[in-house]
Design an enzyme around this catalytic site. Structure first.
Site, PDB file in Angstrom:
ATOM      1  N   LYS A   1      41.126  38.623  51.106  1.00 13.16           N
ATOM      2  CA  LYS A   1      40.137  37.555  51.085  1.00 13.16           C
ATOM      3  C   LYS A   1      40.712  36.467  50.190  1.00 13.16           C
ATOM      4  O   LYS A   1      40.836  36.652  48.975  1.00 13.16           O
ATOM      5  CB  LYS A   1      38.788  38.030  50.549  1.00 13.16           C
ATOM      6  CG  LYS A   1      37.777  36.882  50.435  1.00 13.16           C
ATOM      7  CD  LYS A   1      36.454  37.287  49.830  1.00 13.16           C
ATOM      8  CE  LYS A   1      35.561  36.060  49.675  1.00 13.16           C
ATOM      9  NZ  LYS A   1      34.251  36.378  49.066  1.00 13.16           N
TER      10      LYS A   1
ATOM     11  N   TYR B   1      41.697  40.608  46.990  1.00 15.75           N
ATOM     12  CA  TYR B   1      40.757  39.504  46.829  1.00 15.75           C
ATOM     13  C   TYR B   1      41.335  38.541  45.801  1.00 15.75           C
ATOM     14  O   TYR B   1      41.474  38.887  44.632  1.00 15.75           O
ATOM     15  CB  TYR B   1      39.400  40.063  46.384  1.00 15.75           C
ATOM     16  CG  TYR B   1      38.277  39.052  46.234  1.00 15.75           C
ATOM     17  CD1 TYR B   1      38.399  37.734  46.617  1.00 15.75           C
ATOM     18  CD2 TYR B   1      37.047  39.454  45.704  1.00 15.75           C
ATOM     19  CE1 TYR B   1      37.361  36.831  46.480  1.00 15.75           C
ATOM     20  CE2 TYR B   1      35.992  38.572  45.565  1.00 15.75           C
ATOM     21  CZ  TYR B   1      36.155  37.256  45.950  1.00 15.75           C
ATOM     22  OH  TYR B   1      35.120  36.373  45.796  1.00 15.75           O
TER      23      TYR B   1
END
Length: 288
Positions: A157, A129
């Site tokens: 992400k 992330y």
């Protein structure tokens, strides 16, 4: 893959029945996965035991229809390992993992050490992330590639708002890992560039359209493309522009009839002019 909110009552208690309803609703409108204890879930306000209960409830509500992942970001590897073991024990498909949060700066060796310690302590796949606004650390494409060498990263992400960075990330690593977009205004562009999906905030407010966003983005731009892109952009701007996160998102979900509850302190529910602004935006977009 929506990051589901955590419904709290006015005393800060988790409403598990409402939480299960939210997960079932997200699956019903086409979610391909569920992210538990992400930013939307107010992960910073959750104890390890609460995180486990939410994960168990989400897996039960998803009923095998879609995979469920657990947010495991923390300032230290020891804390993240604790969350990763919860994910493993409950049968989560993966963990969502930032660099060491709140550290604000890290050398390449420190970044790799953080991810490697977690990888060595668990057997669960990792969705990296990259969110400089949340973590204080911005991962370069070189950083991401290096992390993939020391940890079982299956996806990322990517939440920078830099189309240049996103372009190079997909070009270099898009065949190796699944690049998932974060900010909603970039979803259709990212889909056209080769992103595999998104872990974002706001698309679910568009209902079943959210399940078609990647297909819309991969097709030639047309009127629907422009309409959905504009809606995602406006939603993102208003959700990020009023109140303290995620008060606006919870208010929006409540307004469309989903039991999102209120934020846990110190975040206050959306009220007054901010709530009116949100209502007006949702009305203009025909969400309300």
């Amino acid at each position: 893959m929506p990051a589901v909110v955590t419904p709290f009552d006015s005393e800060g208690k988790i409403q598990l029945n409402d939480y299960s309803k939210l997960v079932k609703w997200l699956v019903s409108i086409g979610a391909d996965g569920i992210c538990v204890a992400g930013d939307n879930g107010e992960s910073w306000a959750l104890t390890p035991d609460e995180r486990q209960k939410l994960l168990e409830a989400a897996i039960e509500a998803a009923d095998g229809k879609v995979p469920v992942i657990l947010g495991a970001s923390a300032p230290t590897a020891a804390q993240s390992i604790k969350y990763a073991k919860i994910a493993e024990g409950c049968g989560a498909a993966a963990i969502l993992l930032m660099p060491q949060t709140y550290v604000l700066k890290a050398t390449r060796a420190e970044l790799l050490g953080h991810f490697k310690r977690i990888a060595d302590a668990t057997d669960i796949p990792i969705v990296a992330y990259n969110s400089p606004r949340r973590a204080g650390i911005s991962l370069s494409v070189d950083d991401v590639e290096a992390i993939c060498e020391v940890a079982p990263v299956i996806a990322i992400k990517e939440s920078t708002r830099d189309i240049h960075h996103l372009t190079h990330l997909i070009r270099r690593l898009g065949e190796r890992i699944s690049v998932m977009t974060g900010p909603s205004p970039f979803l259709l562009v990212a889909a056209a560039l080769g992103a595999k999906g998104f872990i974002a905030t706001g698309p679910e407010l568009l209902g079943p359209v959210a399940a078609r966003i990647m297909d819309i983005g991969r097709a030639a731009p047309d009127e629907e493309y422009r309409r959905v892109h504009n809606a995602l952009t406006i939603l993102y701007e208003v959700l990020m522009g009023v109140g303290t996160w995620p008060a606006s998102f919870k208010a929006a979900l409540n307004l469309i009839g989903q039991p999102a509850g209120v934020p846990r302190e110190p975040v206050a529910p959306l009220t007054g002019a901010d709530l009116d602004k949100l209502k007006a935006a949702l009305t203009d977009l025909s969400v309300l």
